[in-house]
Design an enzyme around this catalytic site. Structure first.
Site, PDB file in Angstrom:
ATOM      1  N   ASP A 174       0.849  -1.190   0.000  1.00 17.23           N
ATOM      2  CA  ASP A 174       0.000   0.000   0.000  1.00 17.23           C
ATOM      3  C   ASP A 174       0.883   1.237   0.000  1.00 17.23           C
ATOM      4  O   ASP A 174       1.929   1.260   0.647  1.00 17.23           O
ATOM      5  CB  ASP A 174      -0.915  -0.014   1.231  1.00 17.23           C
ATOM      6  CG  ASP A 174      -2.098   0.912   1.084  1.00 17.23           C
ATOM      7  OD1 ASP A 174      -3.237   0.417   1.021  1.00 17.23           O
ATOM      8  OD2 ASP A 174      -1.895   2.156   1.036  1.00 17.23           O
ATOM      9  N   LYS A 191     -11.581   3.444 -13.643  1.00 13.21           N
ATOM     10  CA  LYS A 191     -11.741   2.021 -13.311  1.00 13.21           C
ATOM     11  C   LYS A 191     -12.072   1.219 -14.576  1.00 13.21           C
ATOM     12  O   LYS A 191     -11.551   0.112 -14.787  1.00 13.21           O
ATOM     13  CB  LYS A 191     -12.838   1.817 -12.255  1.00 13.21           C
ATOM     14  CG  LYS A 191     -12.501   2.331 -10.867  1.00 13.21           C
ATOM     15  CD  LYS A 191     -11.328   1.632 -10.188  1.00 13.21           C
ATOM     16  CE  LYS A 191     -11.616   0.191  -9.820  1.00 13.21           C
ATOM     17  NZ  LYS A 191     -10.524  -0.396  -8.987  1.00 13.21           N
ATOM     18  N   ASP A 245       4.285   2.602  -4.137  1.00 15.20           N
ATOM     19  CA  ASP A 245       3.304   3.215  -5.040  1.00 15.20           C
ATOM     20  C   ASP A 245       3.151   2.260  -6.231  1.00 15.20           C
ATOM     21  O   ASP A 245       4.143   1.941  -6.898  1.00 15.20           O
ATOM     22  CB  ASP A 245       3.877   4.576  -5.464  1.00 15.20           C
ATOM     23  CG  ASP A 245       3.070   5.246  -6.556  1.00 15.20           C
ATOM     24  OD1 ASP A 245       2.052   4.687  -7.014  1.00 15.20           O
ATOM     25  OD2 ASP A 245       3.481   6.354  -6.962  1.00 15.20           O
ATOM     26  N   GLY A 249     -22.873  15.412 -12.327  1.00 17.82           N
ATOM     27  CA  GLY A 249     -22.990  14.128 -13.044  1.00 17.82           C
ATOM     28  C   GLY A 249     -23.405  12.988 -12.134  1.00 17.82           C
ATOM     29  O   GLY A 249     -23.039  11.829 -12.371  1.00 17.82           O
ATOM     30  N   ALA A 277      -5.796  -1.541  -4.704  1.00 21.54           N
ATOM     31  CA  ALA A 277      -5.261  -0.175  -4.558  1.00 21.54           C
ATOM     32  C   ALA A 277      -5.818   0.746  -5.635  1.00 21.54           C
ATOM     33  O   ALA A 277      -5.736   0.456  -6.831  1.00 21.54           O
ATOM     34  CB  ALA A 277      -3.733  -0.207  -4.633  1.00 21.54           C
ATOM     35  N   TYR A 308     -13.731   8.957 -11.823  1.00 18.73           N
ATOM     36  CA  TYR A 308     -13.409   7.731 -11.076  1.00 18.73           C
ATOM     37  C   TYR A 308     -13.808   6.491 -11.875  1.00 18.73           C
ATOM     38  O   TYR A 308     -12.980   5.604 -12.131  1.00 18.73           O
ATOM     39  CB  TYR A 308     -14.118   7.733  -9.720  1.00 18.73           C
ATOM     40  CG  TYR A 308     -14.211   6.358  -9.069  1.00 18.73           C
ATOM     41  CD1 TYR A 308     -13.057   5.684  -8.643  1.00 18.73           C
ATOM     42  CD2 TYR A 308     -15.449   5.718  -8.892  1.00 18.73           C
ATOM     43  CE1 TYR A 308     -13.137   4.416  -8.062  1.00 18.73           C
ATOM     44  CE2 TYR A 308     -15.527   4.459  -8.312  1.00 18.73           C
ATOM     45  CZ  TYR A 308     -14.378   3.811  -7.901  1.00 18.73           C
ATOM     46  OH  TYR A 308     -14.451   2.558  -7.335  1.00 18.73           O
ATOM     47  N   THR A 357     -15.641  -2.157 -10.053  1.00 15.98           N
ATOM     48  CA  THR A 357     -16.860  -1.592  -9.458  1.00 15.98           C
ATOM     49  C   THR A 357     -18.018  -1.618 -10.446  1.00 15.98           C
ATOM     50  O   THR A 357     -17.800  -1.554 -11.664  1.00 15.98           O
ATOM     51  CB  THR A 357     -16.576  -0.135  -9.026  1.00 15.98           C
ATOM     52  OG1 THR A 357     -17.822   0.540  -8.832  1.00 15.98           O
ATOM     53  CG2 THR A 357     -15.817   0.639 -10.090  1.00 15.98           C
ATOM     54  N   ASN A 366     -21.880  -0.901  -4.062  1.00 16.58           N
ATOM     55  CA  ASN A 366     -21.368  -0.123  -2.916  1.00 16.58           C
ATOM     56  C   ASN A 366     -21.207  -0.989  -1.667  1.00 16.58           C
ATOM     57  O   ASN A 366     -22.133  -1.674  -1.266  1.00 16.58           O
ATOM     58  CB  ASN A 366     -22.337   1.004  -2.570  1.00 16.58           C
ATOM     59  CG  ASN A 366     -22.245   2.163  -3.537  1.00 16.58           C
ATOM     60  OD1 ASN A 366     -22.525   2.008  -4.718  1.00 16.58           O
ATOM     61  ND2 ASN A 366     -21.857   3.327  -3.044  1.00 16.58           N
TER      62      ASN A 366
HETATM   63  P1  NAD Z   1      -9.960   3.014  -0.113  1.00 25.57           P
HETATM   64  O1  NAD Z   1      -9.865   4.379  -0.697  1.00 25.57           O
HETATM   65  O2  NAD Z   1     -10.517   2.832   1.249  1.00 25.57           O
HETATM   66  O3  NAD Z   1      -8.506   2.341  -0.103  1.00 25.57           O
HETATM   67  C1  NAD Z   1      -7.624   2.459  -1.170  1.00 25.57           C
HETATM   68  C2  NAD Z   1      -6.244   2.016  -0.688  1.00 25.57           C
HETATM   69  O4  NAD Z   1      -5.363   2.077  -1.831  1.00 25.57           O
HETATM   70  C3  NAD Z   1      -5.657   2.915   0.395  1.00 25.57           C
HETATM   71  O5  NAD Z   1      -5.113   2.130   1.427  1.00 25.57           O
HETATM   72  C4  NAD Z   1      -4.575   3.694  -0.329  1.00 25.57           C
HETATM   73  O6  NAD Z   1      -3.487   4.047   0.507  1.00 25.57           O
HETATM   74  C5  NAD Z   1      -4.154   2.715  -1.415  1.00 25.57           C
HETATM   75  N1  NAD Z   1      -3.570   3.395  -2.581  1.00 25.57           N
HETATM   76  C6  NAD Z   1      -4.084   4.445  -3.254  1.00 25.57           C
HETATM   77  N2  NAD Z   1      -3.232   4.818  -4.236  1.00 25.57           N
HETATM   78  C7  NAD Z   1      -2.179   3.968  -4.178  1.00 25.57           C
HETATM   79  C8  NAD Z   1      -0.986   3.834  -4.934  1.00 25.57           C
HETATM   80  N3  NAD Z   1      -0.692   4.665  -5.962  1.00 25.57           N
HETATM   81  N4  NAD Z   1      -0.134   2.841  -4.617  1.00 25.57           N
HETATM   82  C9  NAD Z   1      -0.410   2.001  -3.588  1.00 25.57           C
HETATM   83  N5  NAD Z   1      -1.518   2.094  -2.829  1.00 25.57           N
HETATM   84  C10 NAD Z   1      -2.386   3.073  -3.130  1.00 25.57           C
HETATM   85  O7  NAD Z   1     -10.760   2.178  -1.209  1.00 25.57           O
HETATM   86  P2  NAD Z   1     -11.831   0.997  -1.008  1.00 25.57           P
HETATM   87  O8  NAD Z   1     -13.164   1.594  -0.814  1.00 25.57           O
HETATM   88  O9  NAD Z   1     -11.297   0.013  -0.042  1.00 25.57           O
HETATM   89  O10 NAD Z   1     -11.814   0.357  -2.467  1.00 25.57           O
HETATM   90  C11 NAD Z   1     -10.862  -0.654  -2.804  1.00 25.57           C
HETATM   91  C12 NAD Z   1     -11.085  -1.110  -4.235  1.00 25.57           C
HETATM   92  O11 NAD Z   1     -12.424  -1.603  -4.367  1.00 25.57           O
HETATM   93  C13 NAD Z   1     -10.956   0.010  -5.260  1.00 25.57           C
HETATM   94  O12 NAD Z   1     -10.280  -0.502  -6.377  1.00 25.57           O
HETATM   95  C14 NAD Z   1     -12.383   0.383  -5.601  1.00 25.57           C
HETATM   96  O13 NAD Z   1     -12.471   0.851  -6.925  1.00 25.57           O
HETATM   97  C15 NAD Z   1     -13.074  -0.956  -5.438  1.00 25.57           C
HETATM   98  N6  NAD Z   1     -14.513  -0.905  -5.066  1.00 25.57           N
HETATM   99  C16 NAD Z   1     -14.914  -0.141  -4.000  1.00 25.57           C
HETATM  100  C17 NAD Z   1     -16.258  -0.142  -3.637  1.00 25.57           C
HETATM  101  C18 NAD Z   1     -16.737   0.651  -2.440  1.00 25.57           C
HETATM  102  O14 NAD Z   1     -17.949   0.702  -2.184  1.00 25.57           O
HETATM  103  N7  NAD Z   1     -15.856   1.253  -1.633  1.00 25.57           N
HETATM  104  C19 NAD Z   1     -17.192  -0.906  -4.359  1.00 25.57           C
HETATM  105  C20 NAD Z   1     -16.738  -1.671  -5.439  1.00 25.57           C
HETATM  106  C21 NAD Z   1     -15.393  -1.656  -5.777  1.00 25.57           C
HETATM  107  P1  TYD Z   2     -20.405   7.512  -1.834  1.00 24.57           P
HETATM  108  O1  TYD Z   2     -20.384   6.880  -0.499  1.00 24.57           O
HETATM  109  O2  TYD Z   2     -19.445   8.639  -2.116  1.00 24.57           O
HETATM  110  O3  TYD Z   2     -20.252   6.344  -2.910  1.00 24.57           O
HETATM  111  P2  TYD Z   2     -20.457   6.377  -4.538  1.00 24.57           P
HETATM  112  O4  TYD Z   2     -20.453   7.786  -4.981  1.00 24.57           O
HETATM  113  O5  TYD Z   2     -19.262   5.629  -5.013  1.00 24.57           O
HETATM  114  O6  TYD Z   2     -21.750   5.667  -4.786  1.00 24.57           O
HETATM  115  O7  TYD Z   2     -21.863   8.062  -2.094  1.00 24.57           O
HETATM  116  C1  TYD Z   2     -22.995   7.230  -2.004  1.00 24.57           C
HETATM  117  C2  TYD Z   2     -24.203   8.047  -2.378  1.00 24.57           C
HETATM  118  O8  TYD Z   2     -24.423   9.036  -1.373  1.00 24.57           O
HETATM  119  C3  TYD Z   2     -24.057   8.825  -3.682  1.00 24.57           C
HETATM  120  O9  TYD Z   2     -25.311   8.834  -4.362  1.00 24.57           O
HETATM  121  C4  TYD Z   2     -23.681  10.228  -3.242  1.00 24.57           C
HETATM  122  C5  TYD Z   2     -24.385  10.367  -1.903  1.00 24.57           C
HETATM  123  N1  TYD Z   2     -23.721  11.203  -0.893  1.00 24.57           N
HETATM  124  C6  TYD Z   2     -24.447  12.191  -0.208  1.00 24.57           C
HETATM  125  O10 TYD Z   2     -25.650  12.395  -0.460  1.00 24.57           O
HETATM  126  N2  TYD Z   2     -23.806  12.918   0.752  1.00 24.57           N
HETATM  127  C7  TYD Z   2     -22.487  12.728   1.059  1.00 24.57           C
HETATM  128  O11 TYD Z   2     -21.933  13.445   1.926  1.00 24.57           O
HETATM  129  C8  TYD Z   2     -21.757  11.716   0.345  1.00 24.57           C
HETATM  130  C9  TYD Z   2     -20.300  11.468   0.633  1.00 24.57           C
HETATM  131  C10 TYD Z   2     -22.417  10.966  -0.608  1.00 24.57           C
END
Ligand code: NAD
Ligand code: TYD
Length: 342
Positions: free
Chosen positions: A36, A159, A62, A280, A85, A155, A128, A184
């Site tokens: 990480d 991806k 990185d 958007g 990551a 974003y 995602t 999500n």
């Molecule tokens: P997060 O932002 O919590 O964690 C991302 C991690 O990646 C962090 O620890 C950060 O330090 C590391 N990172 C970022 N840039 C880096 C780099 N250049 N080199 C090395 N490490 C780096 O993200 P998350 O919510 O845990 O998501 C993880 C993965 O799952 C992502 O690829 C995201 O697209 C995917 N995903 C997330 C969700 C969601 O709801 N959060 C849903 C579906 C898919």
């Molecule tokens: P988020 O948790 O940022 O996930 P994603 O944009 O990847 O779906 O947002 C979830 C939903 O909640 C999205 O429709 C945007 C909305 N949202 C708010 O209404 N208020 C907030 O402060 C945030 C962070 C998100």
């Protein structure tokens, strides 16, 4: 199962962090390597309880730094790579898209080169549902693996670009890959900039919760534990080259989610503050997970059981999220949320 050397990228983040803990508990014979870069979203305090284990190793690097990544792969000879990551927050991608291209696109390509050179047994790319774009609010259509990729935010565009590179390395070089597209997530150690942890932490601290637009946008929520179990299955049983959608049919409007949290914590809806909409803003996401279910996966949490567990976790683990919102991260809060009362 025999011991394997697993590389988890982004294991200091939310889902990667939960996956590291899931795998270390389930496969004590595996060597678990957490790579990480420790950006603002990376935090190692979540691994306090496992960091002394002999089969857990942390490496700060990185993923877009080719000079660091290739020698690391040559030295460590990983069997499996599960790649989390990424820059992951849509709002940040609107204000600063460039880092999303560097990390999510270039970083993935560097890892693919390293995995190809060292002939890893499986490369799982954690993507995602947002790559599919958006669905209409009043439709019952679901995203399948055949749905056209039509990403709308910087974003999701980054991806989708990385998904295409992963596919290309499979088609061109025969790299054994899977791509997963999950809805999500929510659960423990979710960084408090995302809707659910932001709402819980602000409600606990008696602060207002910003709801974008009219709050009617729909997300399809899955507990992070169920995502981890799905990734475990895809890593070991997924058919090489295939894409798997992951989701548990838990569609909720943002307003429903926020109100559920407020009711559970005994707060009135006066704490909701409607703020200008995200640019958007995708209307609705909804996943069809049939293909993964046929492989043998089913979720263990409903939204009701999962959100109750998550709220309880945040109440009991205030130390974790408070250190984040009271530290460097606070400046981000101040800059982006003018309604912050502190
Ligand atoms: P997060 O932002 O919590 O964690 C991302 C991690 O990646 C962090 O620890 C950060 O330090 C590391 N990172 C970022 N840039 C880096 C780099 N250049 N080199 C090395 N490490 C780096 O993200 P998350 O919510 O845990 O998501 C993880 C993965 O799952 C992502 O690829 C995201 O697209 C995917 N995903 C997330 C969700 C969601 O709801 N959060 C849903 C579906 C898919
Ligand atoms: P988020 O948790 O940022 O996930 P994603 O944009 O990847 O779906 O947002 C979830 C939903 O909640 C999205 O429709 C945007 C909305 N949202 C708010 O209404 N208020 C907030 O402060 C945030 C962070 C998100």
């Amino acid at each position: 199962m025999q011991g394997k050397k697993l590389l988890v990228t982004g294991g200091a983040g939310f889902i990667g962090g939960n996956f590291v803990q899931y795998m270390i508990n389930k496969y004590p014979q595996y060597d678990i390597n957490n790579l990480d870069g420790l950006t603002y979203a990376g935090d190692l305090t979540k691994h306090r309880e496992i960091e002394k284990k002999e089969n857990y190793h942390f490496m700060k690097a990185d993923i877009a730094d080719r000079e660091a990544i290739l020698p690391l792969f040559e030295k460590e000879k990983f069997d499996y790579v599960v790649h989390f990551a990424a820059e992951s927050h849509v709002d940040r991608s609107i204000t600063d898209p460039e880092i999303f291209v560097r990390t999510n696109v270039l970083g993935t390509q560097v890892l693919l080169d390293a995995a190809k050179q060292m002939e890893v047994t499986k490369f799982v790319h954690v993507s995602t549902d947002e790559v599919y774009g958006e669905l209409e609010l009043d439709s019952s259509t679901l995203f399948t693996e055949e749905t056209l990729l039509q990403p709308n935010s910087p974003y999701s565009a980054s991806k989708a670009s990385s998904d295409f590179l992963v596919r290309a390395y499979h088609e061109t070089f025969g790299l054994p890959v899977n791509i997963t597209r999950c809805s999500n997530n929510y659960g423990p150690f979710h960084f408090p900039e995302k809707l659910i942890p932001l709402t819980i932490s602000r409600v606990v601290n008696n602060q207002k919760v910003p709801v974008y637009g009219d709050g009617k946008n729909i997300r399809d929520w899955l507990h992070v534990h169920d995502h981890c179990a799905a990734l475990d299955l895809v890593l070991h049983e997924g058919v090489t080259g295939e894409v798997y959608n992951i989701g548990g049919h838990n569609e909720r409007t943002n307003l429903d989610v926020v109100k559920t949290i407020m009711t559970t914590l005994g707060k009135s809806e006066e704490f909701i503050e409607f703020v200008p909409d995200r640019l958007g803003h995708d209307k609705r996401y909804a996943i069809d997970p049939t293909k993964l279910e046929k492989l043998g996966w089913k979720p263990t949490y409903t939204f009701e059981t999962g959100i109750a567990q998550t709220i309880e976790w945040y109440v009991e683990n205030k130390w974790w999220w408070e250190q984040i919102i009271s530290g460097e991260y606070k400046n981000y809060f101040k800059k982006h949320y003018s309604l912050d009362q502190s």
